[in-house]
Design a protein around this motif. Sequence first.
Motif, mmCIF file in Angstrom:
data_model
loop_
_atom_site.group_PDB
_atom_site.id
_atom_site.type_symbol
_atom_site.label_atom_id
_atom_site.label_comp_id
_atom_site.label_asym_id
_atom_site.label_seq_id
_atom_site.Cartn_x
_atom_site.Cartn_y
_atom_site.Cartn_z
ATOM 1 N N SER A 256 32.590 74.856 25.889
ATOM 2 C CA SER A 256 32.392 74.527 24.477
ATOM 3 C C SER A 256 31.066 75.062 23.968
ATOM 4 O O SER A 256 30.917 75.394 22.796
ATOM 5 N N ILE A 257 30.067 75.136 24.865
ATOM 6 C CA ILE A 257 28.723 75.558 24.469
ATOM 7 C C ILE A 257 28.508 77.041 24.753
ATOM 8 O O ILE A 257 28.067 77.800 23.895
ATOM 9 N N ILE A 258 28.824 77.455 25.992
ATOM 10 C CA ILE A 258 28.645 78.852 26.402
ATOM 11 C C ILE A 258 30.008 79.425 26.729
ATOM 12 O O ILE A 258 30.662 78.982 27.678
ATOM 13 N N PHE A 265 29.220 73.561 34.643
ATOM 14 C CA PHE A 265 28.451 72.352 34.355
ATOM 15 C C PHE A 265 29.130 71.542 33.266
ATOM 16 O O PHE A 265 29.997 72.025 32.533
ATOM 17 N N VAL A 266 28.708 70.289 33.159
ATOM 18 C CA VAL A 266 29.130 69.404 32.078
ATOM 19 C C VAL A 266 27.919 68.597 31.625
ATOM 20 O O VAL A 266 26.952 68.435 32.379
ATOM 21 N N ILE A 267 27.985 68.125 30.388
ATOM 22 C CA ILE A 267 26.954 67.234 29.853
ATOM 23 C C ILE A 267 27.588 65.863 29.677
ATOM 24 O O ILE A 267 28.644 65.729 29.045
ATOM 25 N N SER A 316 30.658 73.616 17.233
ATOM 26 C CA SER A 316 30.169 74.912 17.687
ATOM 27 C C SER A 316 29.548 75.735 16.559
ATOM 28 O O SER A 316 28.647 76.542 16.802
ATOM 29 N N LYS A 317 30.003 75.530 15.315
ATOM 30 C CA LYS A 317 29.459 76.330 14.213
ATOM 31 C C LYS A 317 28.005 76.003 13.937
ATOM 32 O O LYS A 317 27.207 76.887 13.625
ATOM 33 N N THR A 318 27.667 74.731 14.020
ATOM 34 C CA THR A 318 26.277 74.323 13.772
ATOM 35 C C THR A 318 25.514 74.080 15.065
ATOM 36 O O THR A 318 24.332 73.744 15.022
ATOM 37 N N ASN A 319 26.198 74.258 16.206
ATOM 38 C CA ASN A 319 25.579 74.031 17.513
ATOM 39 C C ASN A 319 24.921 72.652 17.568
ATOM 40 O O ASN A 319 23.785 72.490 17.993
ATOM 41 N N THR A 320 25.680 71.657 17.113
ATOM 42 C CA THR A 320 25.152 70.295 17.026
ATOM 43 C C THR A 320 26.045 69.331 17.786
ATOM 44 O O THR A 320 27.276 69.386 17.684
ATOM 45 N N SER A 336 20.361 74.085 23.126
ATOM 46 C CA SER A 336 19.951 75.475 23.342
ATOM 47 C C SER A 336 20.732 76.076 24.510
ATOM 48 O O SER A 336 20.439 75.780 25.679
ATOM 49 N N PRO A 337 21.762 76.913 24.229
ATOM 50 C CA PRO A 337 22.522 77.538 25.320
ATOM 51 C C PRO A 337 21.647 78.429 26.210
ATOM 52 O O PRO A 337 21.891 78.526 27.418
ATOM 53 N N GLN A 338 20.640 79.086 25.624
ATOM 54 C CA GLN A 338 19.767 79.973 26.411
ATOM 55 C C GLN A 338 19.021 79.188 27.477
ATOM 56 O O GLN A 338 18.917 79.628 28.630
ATOM 57 N N LEU A 339 18.506 78.027 27.119
ATOM 58 C CA LEU A 339 17.772 77.214 28.090
ATOM 59 C C LEU A 339 18.712 76.648 29.156
ATOM 60 O O LEU A 339 18.314 76.491 30.319
#
Length: 834
Positions: A256-258, A265-267, A316-320, A336-339
């Motif tokens: 969903s994130i990357i 991984f999962v959150i 996903s559009k607002t990454n929130t 932050s997907p990069q982090l």
Amino acid sequence: MKQLKLSLKVDKIKQTQYTGGNICVTSCGKYIFCIYGTNVNLIDIETGCTKHSLESEEEEITCICLSPDDKHLITAHKNLLLKQWDNWNQFETNDNSSIKTTTKCTRTWKAIHTAPIHYMAFDSTSTLLATGSSDYTTKVWDIQAQYCTHNLKGSTGIIRSIVFHPDIQAKQQIITGSEDGKIRVYDLNTSKIDACLEGHFSVVTSLHYVKTSDLYDKLLSSSRDKVLIMWDLINFTKLRTVPVYESIESVLIDSSIIPNQENRFVITMGNEGLLKIWDLKTSKNIYTQNNSDSLKINKKKSNELDQVINQGLYNSKTNTLFLVTSDQMIVFVRISPQLIEKILENNLGEMKGLFDIYKQYIGDHGEILDMQYCDLEEKYLAVATNSEFIKIYDLNTWDCKLLKGHTDLVICLACYMDKKESYLASSSKDNTIRIWKFNCELNTFECILVSQGHSQDVGALAFSRLGLEFLVSGSIDTTIKFWRIKKNENFKMDAEVTLKAHEKDINSVHVSPNDKLVASGSSDKTVKIWDSATGATLGVLRGHKRGVWCVQFSPVDQLLASSSADSTIKLWSLGDFSCVKTFEGHNTSVLKVYFLNHGTQLISSATDGLIKLWNIKSNECVGTFDEHEDKVWALNVSKDENRFVSGGADGKLIVWKDVTGELYEEELEKREEILLKEQELENYLKEKKWKKALGLAILLNKPFRCYEIIKEILQSDPTEDMSNKNTKGRQDLENTLLKLRDDQIKSLLKYANDWNTNTKFCLIAQIVFELILRNYPPEFLVDNTNSEFAPKLIEQFLPYTERHNARLSKLAQQIMFIDFAWQNMKLEDKNINK
């Protein structure tokens, strides 16, 4: 001297918007749907205002569900009805204020379930809706065809989670999780259970399909038994169990994130109030959110439930990531997907910016007890509610930050501000006083001191006015403490003086503008004046018949104002401690009072929800404002006195704006406009432009002016008689009336109807009616917008006309009799002369 404040207008309102349950976020990430009793509120994320309200007359809503295409919103009610709202986005807004409109639902139907629905889910095509109930069944509905397609049985517990196969057209499959800890996989072609997955020992809270090599062949489940389980949906076997050591309510999977992540991984989100990242391959926790960002409350009573995250939704559009807590708070977290990728590669520990909490909304802040502006720009407002948290509101966006520290309800707040720094003092039912320092650059608060000394709840606080020298506190234990503040390397505060001040609870304390005096008000009906340096009693003010709620020193005069439960406000002289004025107007207890306008006015709030403005010189109430529905405990005034904030037991936080100047300017503009139009009217009369003059007089709503204009038209030739039907004046008037609009003619008829009631003006009224009825058909009198126009007009006009006709007939008879007598007298004179 400033202009007296006469009128206040509501500028902004923050009230209860969310009372619990699940929320839905639109695909664009701009709006949130949340449950408010029997209604659903649509909240604008940017402004925090309720843009739209879907109002229902049914019982309370148990859950809501929004289709992936945002076209259908479904609400489930306790009375087992389902409602479909397809036109929820048909609303218009002109500004950022709270705008509520009503939209009717497009469809209502019975859910067939025998118990309330607790969970609903749409498929990816927005065609099928699944409803899970506490009757242990799941039903599937075709929204477009409007009928129930499947009745799925077999569960032995309440259905708490449902998920359709992501590609429902390729595979007709649905999976449910229930309170019995079992996961059931249904084939929608046969309505039978393909498999029952057993592994959890508590409520299954979330289910997620996991994609591997273009196939959704795995399932990730979470539960309150503190484990995550990865399942193989081909062989229906358990692949992996990940212990997470906390009850999990929601899970966010990696893809969903990357994009293109495969089971890395999962959150997790659970009862610890922290976001955690878990490596599914190693079953290890690779990142945990900082404890300072935890949404968990440290309760004073250990047997109370901890605050937990009830729901997590990712856009996903607002990454929130939208987190919903058990105390009706919605938290916005930017990820932050990069982090995250760096953490996966290097297995790093603490990293700032990974989970950025950038906004928080309080759905229901409960009863508001006190509030204070806490920065020089007066952008932030500290609010004490029936909570352990102090809520810091951004008045522009309604974003809310929580100050954690107290272990019981916060009762009172006080603030000290100067050009360099700002300090906030808070007192609580935990018998402590905390001092918070405000960082203007970062907009953050830091608790720099905790003081204990009172044996019971601390209900009143006041800082010194000329500098940060001392703090005064009053408590239910009937004592007042003078705390000396020492600002060295370490901020210190020592209680120099402790006084047994009153016989009952101390409700309010206040410091004079020169810091020499301190006033205290108590439930023992008295107000006392103290020397701030020695703590000596200087005077006792007696006169109130009930407890005193608030005391305030005048900013300019030797006066003190006190408000009481006896529904009065009293002004006291500090010279001889006598009562100089009493303000009566409230019918209930007056809770707060403040001086305004250089000490010439007062503003007060009461338990009946009314806020009143008072003129001290005339001893009268000049304005009453009714927006609250319950006790107004909190009231505060900005430095420029143009804004006021109030809060009360109804949960409303209202920002008021002083509009006295605006109303005065509007009145001046109206007067100027009227003067210009009157001058224009005089010009038309001089130029004998009758049509324009008459039309302008009607526009200004001046009936007598219209009468004078008509009279002037009729008397354009003084030698002519107005009663004559063939005069030039009548012809001019008739031509003028024919040029008027229909609405102007009807206004003129109403004026003529009034003129007809007076003998002096009836002639012109009769002429106007005659000319209009001669030139307009009877149908003209029938007003479609007002069906009573013609009947009322005729009903009122005829009796007076008949009376005038009778009077004139009688007058004509009298004239004829006089003429007859005169002729007889002339004949007698001739006979005598002969």
